[in-house]
Write a protein that holds these residues in place. Structure first.
Motif, PDB file in Angstrom:
ATOM      1  N   ARG A   1      19.843  -1.701  24.378  1.00  0.00           N
ATOM      2  CA  ARG A   1      18.983  -0.754  23.932  1.00  0.00           C
ATOM      3  C   ARG A   1      18.402  -0.945  22.599  1.00  0.00           C
ATOM      4  N   TYR A   2      18.969  -2.039  21.678  1.00  0.00           N
ATOM      5  CA  TYR A   2      18.466  -2.285  20.308  1.00  0.00           C
ATOM      6  C   TYR A   2      17.297  -3.129  20.599  1.00  0.00           C
ATOM      7  N   GLU A   3      16.806  -3.546  21.484  1.00  0.00           N
ATOM      8  CA  GLU A   3      15.660  -4.148  21.836  1.00  0.00           C
ATOM      9  C   GLU A   3      14.550  -3.480  21.963  1.00  0.00           C
ATOM     10  N   ARG A   4      13.321  -3.532  20.929  1.00  0.00           N
ATOM     11  CA  ARG A   4      12.307  -2.592  20.821  1.00  0.00           C
ATOM     12  C   ARG A   4      11.897  -2.031  22.178  1.00  0.00           C
ATOM     13  N   GLN A   5      11.537  -3.159  22.830  1.00  0.00           N
ATOM     14  CA  GLN A   5      10.741  -2.557  24.232  1.00  0.00           C
ATOM     15  C   GLN A   5      11.973  -1.678  25.067  1.00  0.00           C
ATOM     16  N   VAL A   6      13.030  -1.956  25.019  1.00  0.00           N
ATOM     17  CA  VAL A   6      13.981  -1.174  25.853  1.00  0.00           C
ATOM     18  C   VAL A   6      14.166   0.223  25.294  1.00  0.00           C
ATOM     19  N   PHE A   7      14.280   0.079  23.885  1.00  0.00           N
ATOM     20  CA  PHE A   7      14.337   1.493  23.035  1.00  0.00           C
ATOM     21  C   PHE A   7      13.201   2.273  23.292  1.00  0.00           C
ATOM     22  N   GLU A   8      12.040   1.899  23.407  1.00  0.00           N
ATOM     23  CA  GLU A   8      10.876   2.570  23.309  1.00  0.00           C
ATOM     24  C   GLU A   8      10.737   3.367  24.719  1.00  0.00           C
ATOM     25  N   ALA A   9      11.111   2.718  25.811  1.00  0.00           N
ATOM     26  CA  ALA A   9      10.968   3.424  27.154  1.00  0.00           C
ATOM     27  C   ALA A   9      12.157   4.695  26.989  1.00  0.00           C
ATOM     28  N   TYR A  10      13.375   4.225  26.255  1.00  0.00           N
ATOM     29  CA  TYR A  10      14.576   5.299  26.256  1.00  0.00           C
ATOM     30  C   TYR A  10      13.821   6.406  25.397  1.00  0.00           C
ATOM     31  N   PHE A  11      13.325   6.142  24.333  1.00  0.00           N
ATOM     32  CA  PHE A  11      13.024   7.283  23.537  1.00  0.00           C
ATOM     33  C   PHE A  11      11.911   7.996  23.870  1.00  0.00           C
ATOM     34  N   ALA A  12      10.770   7.328  24.773  1.00  0.00           N
ATOM     35  CA  ALA A  12       9.933   8.076  25.291  1.00  0.00           C
ATOM     36  C   ALA A  12      10.277   9.032  26.526  1.00  0.00           C
ATOM     37  N   SER A  13      11.374   8.563  27.146  1.00  0.00           N
ATOM     38  CA  SER A  13      11.857   9.450  28.024  1.00  0.00           C
ATOM     39  C   SER A  13      12.552  10.592  27.479  1.00  0.00           C
ATOM     40  N   ARG A  14      13.171  10.495  26.280  1.00  0.00           N
ATOM     41  CA  ARG A  14      13.663  11.614  25.576  1.00  0.00           C
ATOM     42  C   ARG A  14      12.911  12.518  24.898  1.00  0.00           C
ATOM     43  N   LEU A  15      11.700  11.922  24.612  1.00  0.00           N
ATOM     44  CA  LEU A  15      10.794  13.024  24.086  1.00  0.00           C
ATOM     45  C   LEU A  15       9.881  13.690  25.118  1.00  0.00           C
ATOM     46  N   ALA A  16       9.903  13.195  26.277  1.00  0.00           N
ATOM     47  CA  ALA A  16       9.159  13.878  27.283  1.00  0.00           C
ATOM     48  C   ALA A  16       9.983  15.205  27.662  1.00  0.00           C
ATOM     49  N   THR A  17      11.344  15.019  27.567  1.00  0.00           N
ATOM     50  CA  THR A  17      12.329  16.142  27.729  1.00  0.00           C
ATOM     51  C   THR A  17      11.724  17.420  27.146  1.00  0.00           C
ATOM     52  N   GLY A  18      11.392  17.352  25.765  1.00  0.00           N
ATOM     53  CA  GLY A  18      11.247  18.312  24.960  1.00  0.00           C
ATOM     54  C   GLY A  18      12.617  19.112  24.385  1.00  0.00           C
ATOM     55  N   LYS A  19      14.094  18.253  24.733  1.00  0.00           N
ATOM     56  CA  LYS A  19      15.058  18.623  24.474  1.00  0.00           C
ATOM     57  C   LYS A  19      15.870  17.544  23.472  1.00  0.00           C
TER      58      LYS A  19
ATOM     59  N   LYS B   1      22.606  10.029  38.963  1.00  0.00           N
ATOM     60  CA  LYS B   1      21.592   9.264  38.251  1.00  0.00           C
ATOM     61  C   LYS B   1      20.910  10.013  36.909  1.00  0.00           C
ATOM     62  N   LEU B   2      21.345   9.552  35.927  1.00  0.00           N
ATOM     63  CA  LEU B   2      20.925  10.219  34.737  1.00  0.00           C
ATOM     64  C   LEU B   2      19.743   9.607  33.962  1.00  0.00           C
ATOM     65  N   SER B   3      19.203   8.165  34.470  1.00  0.00           N
ATOM     66  CA  SER B   3      18.388   7.775  33.990  1.00  0.00           C
ATOM     67  C   SER B   3      17.448   7.090  35.364  1.00  0.00           C
ATOM     68  N   THR B   4      17.269   5.763  34.976  1.00  0.00           N
ATOM     69  CA  THR B   4      16.350   5.016  36.280  1.00  0.00           C
ATOM     70  C   THR B   4      17.210   4.794  37.423  1.00  0.00           C
ATOM     71  N   ALA B   5      18.365   4.649  37.148  1.00  0.00           N
ATOM     72  CA  ALA B   5      19.303   4.326  38.501  1.00  0.00           C
ATOM     73  C   ALA B   5      20.634   5.004  38.355  1.00  0.00           C
ATOM     74  N   PRO B   6      21.388   5.178  39.488  1.00  0.00           N
ATOM     75  CA  PRO B   6      22.603   5.942  39.333  1.00  0.00           C
ATOM     76  C   PRO B   6      23.699   4.966  38.841  1.00  0.00           C
ATOM     77  N   ALA B   7      24.543   5.587  38.203  1.00  0.00           N
ATOM     78  CA  ALA B   7      25.546   4.856  37.351  1.00  0.00           C
ATOM     79  C   ALA B   7      26.888   5.662  37.482  1.00  0.00           C
ATOM     80  N   SER B   8      28.073   4.997  37.546  1.00  0.00           N
ATOM     81  CA  SER B   8      29.314   5.784  37.138  1.00  0.00           C
ATOM     82  C   SER B   8      29.480   6.502  35.806  1.00  0.00           C
ATOM     83  N   CYS B   9      29.926   7.793  35.892  1.00  0.00           N
ATOM     84  CA  CYS B   9      30.119   8.679  34.794  1.00  0.00           C
ATOM     85  C   CYS B   9      31.671   9.138  34.801  1.00  0.00           C
ATOM     86  N   LYS B  10      32.104   9.308  33.629  1.00  0.00           N
ATOM     87  CA  LYS B  10      33.247   9.995  33.484  1.00  0.00           C
ATOM     88  C   LYS B  10      32.626  11.611  33.221  1.00  0.00           C
TER      89      LYS B  10
END
Length: 154
Positions: free
Chosen positions: A19-37, A129-138
């Motif tokens: 996520r430190y890579e600009r393209q990866v971060f920008e997708a993450y950041f855009a998804s967070r902004l889209a939530t309005g939260k 599924k908290l983002s693009t694909a299901p992942a294990s969570c505690k």
């Protein structure tokens, strides 16, 4: 925001370790902004953005609230900034909800410890599924009573 996120060591224990890579971060950041939260974390002394966090609806508990998608620059780890961020967000969430949830990657021991430090308890493990694909969570939960007890012992 990207400047704050561009340190690879921030993401080393995170499932999105690139996520430190600009393209990866920008997708993450855009998804967070889209939530309005999403919230920006700003250092009061310097005025610089030092991280972000967000409220979201847990996919397995649709009538609930969770706090996550949080990162801080390493200089703010383990100190007053994270504690104050969580305090403000948790207290705001408790105005409408009785429990606040946190979903943390099994490999992210630092965040698990931080959740327990504020009184949250591990409830269960799940594939969510908290983002693009299901992942294990505690999955951790924090009730008002647990929060109050953690504040008295702090």
């Amino acid at each position: 925001m990207f400047l704050a996120a561009s340190d690879p060591r921030i993401w080393a224990d995170h499932p999105a370790s690139d996520r430190y890579e600009r393209q990866v971060f920008e997708a993450y950041f855009a998804s967070r902004l889209a939530t309005g939260k999403a919230l920006a974390v700003i250092d009061i002394d310097s005025g610089q953005i030092v991280g972000t966090s967000s409220y979201y609806t847990p996919p397995d508990l649709p009538e609930s609230i969770a706090i996550g998608y949080t990162f801080l620059v390493r200089a703010k780890w383990g100190g007053d900034t994270n504690r104050e961020l969580k305090r403000l967000m948790v207290e705001h969430a408790f105005k409408a909800y009785d429990t606040v949830y946190f979903h943390i990657a099994p490999s992210n021991i630092r965040s698990q410890k931080a959740a327990m430090k504020i009184g949250a308890v591990h409830l269960y493990d799940a594939e969510l599924k908290l983002s693009t694909a299901p992942a294990s969570c505690k999955c951790y939960g924090l009730t008002r009573a647990q929060w109050a007890a953690s504040q008295q012992s702090a």
